[in-house]
Design a protein around this motif. Structure first.
Motif, PDB file in Angstrom:
ATOM      1  N   PRO A  86       0.790  -1.202  -0.036  1.00  0.00           N
ATOM      2  CA  PRO A  86      -0.085   0.036  -0.007  1.00  0.00           C
ATOM      3  C   PRO A  86       0.620   1.213   0.040  1.00  0.00           C
ATOM      4  O   PRO A  86       1.874   1.200   0.568  1.00  0.00           O
ATOM      5  N   VAL A  87       0.297   2.291  -0.722  1.00  0.00           N
ATOM      6  CA  VAL A  87       1.192   3.497  -0.714  1.00  0.00           C
ATOM      7  C   VAL A  87       0.250   4.620   0.086  1.00  0.00           C
ATOM      8  O   VAL A  87      -0.769   4.740   0.069  1.00  0.00           O
ATOM      9  N   ALA A  88       1.220   5.334   0.901  1.00  0.00           N
ATOM     10  CA  ALA A  88       0.276   6.341   1.940  1.00  0.00           C
ATOM     11  C   ALA A  88       0.015   7.469   0.977  1.00  0.00           C
ATOM     12  O   ALA A  88       0.681   7.836  -0.152  1.00  0.00           O
ATOM     13  N   GLU A  89      -1.089   7.845   1.346  1.00  0.00           N
ATOM     14  CA  GLU A  89      -1.706   9.175   0.600  1.00  0.00           C
ATOM     15  C   GLU A  89      -1.215  10.337   1.219  1.00  0.00           C
ATOM     16  O   GLU A  89      -0.855  10.454   2.312  1.00  0.00           O
ATOM     17  N   THR A  90      -0.681  11.149   0.220  1.00  0.00           N
ATOM     18  CA  THR A  90       0.098  12.618   0.180  1.00  0.00           C
ATOM     19  C   THR A  90      -0.877  13.432  -0.107  1.00  0.00           C
ATOM     20  O   THR A  90      -0.631  14.695   0.475  1.00  0.00           O
ATOM     21  N   ASP A  91      -1.654  13.215  -1.024  1.00  0.00           N
ATOM     22  CA  ASP A  91      -2.542  14.376  -1.373  1.00  0.00           C
ATOM     23  C   ASP A  91      -4.065  14.126  -1.048  1.00  0.00           C
ATOM     24  O   ASP A  91      -4.709  13.012  -1.197  1.00  0.00           O
ATOM     25  N   LYS A  92      -4.397  14.848  -0.164  1.00  0.00           N
ATOM     26  CA  LYS A  92      -5.878  14.740   0.434  1.00  0.00           C
ATOM     27  C   LYS A  92      -6.127  13.472   1.007  1.00  0.00           C
ATOM     28  O   LYS A  92      -6.997  12.694   0.387  1.00  0.00           O
ATOM     29  N   PRO A  93      -5.316  13.022   1.936  1.00  0.00           N
ATOM     30  CA  PRO A  93      -5.433  11.620   2.463  1.00  0.00           C
ATOM     31  C   PRO A  93      -7.122  11.440   2.984  1.00  0.00           C
ATOM     32  O   PRO A  93      -7.436  10.160   2.886  1.00  0.00           O
ATOM     33  N   VAL A  94      -7.289  12.297   3.821  1.00  0.00           N
ATOM     34  CA  VAL A  94      -8.439  12.102   4.536  1.00  0.00           C
ATOM     35  C   VAL A  94      -9.824  12.097   3.430  1.00  0.00           C
ATOM     36  O   VAL A  94     -10.661  11.198   3.389  1.00  0.00           O
TER      37      VAL A  94
END
Length: 121
Positions: A86-94
């Motif tokens: 899995p790739v962590a969200e860095t753009d608008k994660p919520v």
């Protein structure tokens, strides 16, 4: 979505941990986890079978991808080990997490979360 182009760009950077020769980036004509899993299985059936496959997806999307892969494991060649990446969200994660939660609600409303709902895939 520009993830293919973004990922291609990342693979060209010095120090990228996976050799470019070990990476396959394909265009999938229709978005959706069903289609992606089906195209992925077809590709592996008609190409050289790797021993390990990193399954890269957005972090919030990862459980759904894993569910589809597990459900349709019989469509894949034998001997493959899937590695969850899995790739962590860095753009608008919520926002992306809420979008994934909204999909779960829609799937539940249409019965797509039932155990037999994926059998006709």
């Amino acid at each position: 979505y520009t993830q293919n182009e973004d990922f291609e760009e990342m693979t060209q950077k010095p120090g990228f941990p996976i050799p470019r020769s070990k990476i396959v980036i394909q265009h999938i004509p229709k978005l959706g986890t069903h289609t992606q899993v089906q195209e992925f299985a077809n590709y592996l059936q008609h190409s050289g079978v790797p021993k390990k496959v990193a399954v890269v997806s957005m972090g919030p999307h990862s459980p759904r991808v894993s569910r589809y892969l597990k459900h349709y494991l019989r469509r894949f060649p034998e001997g493959i080990t899937f590695l969850n990446a899995p790739v962590a969200e860095t753009d608008k994660p919520v926002g992306k997490l809420f979008r994934e939660i909204g999909k779960i609600v829609r799937y539940a409303e249409t019965g797509d979360l039932s155990r037999g709902s994926l059998d006709n895939f």
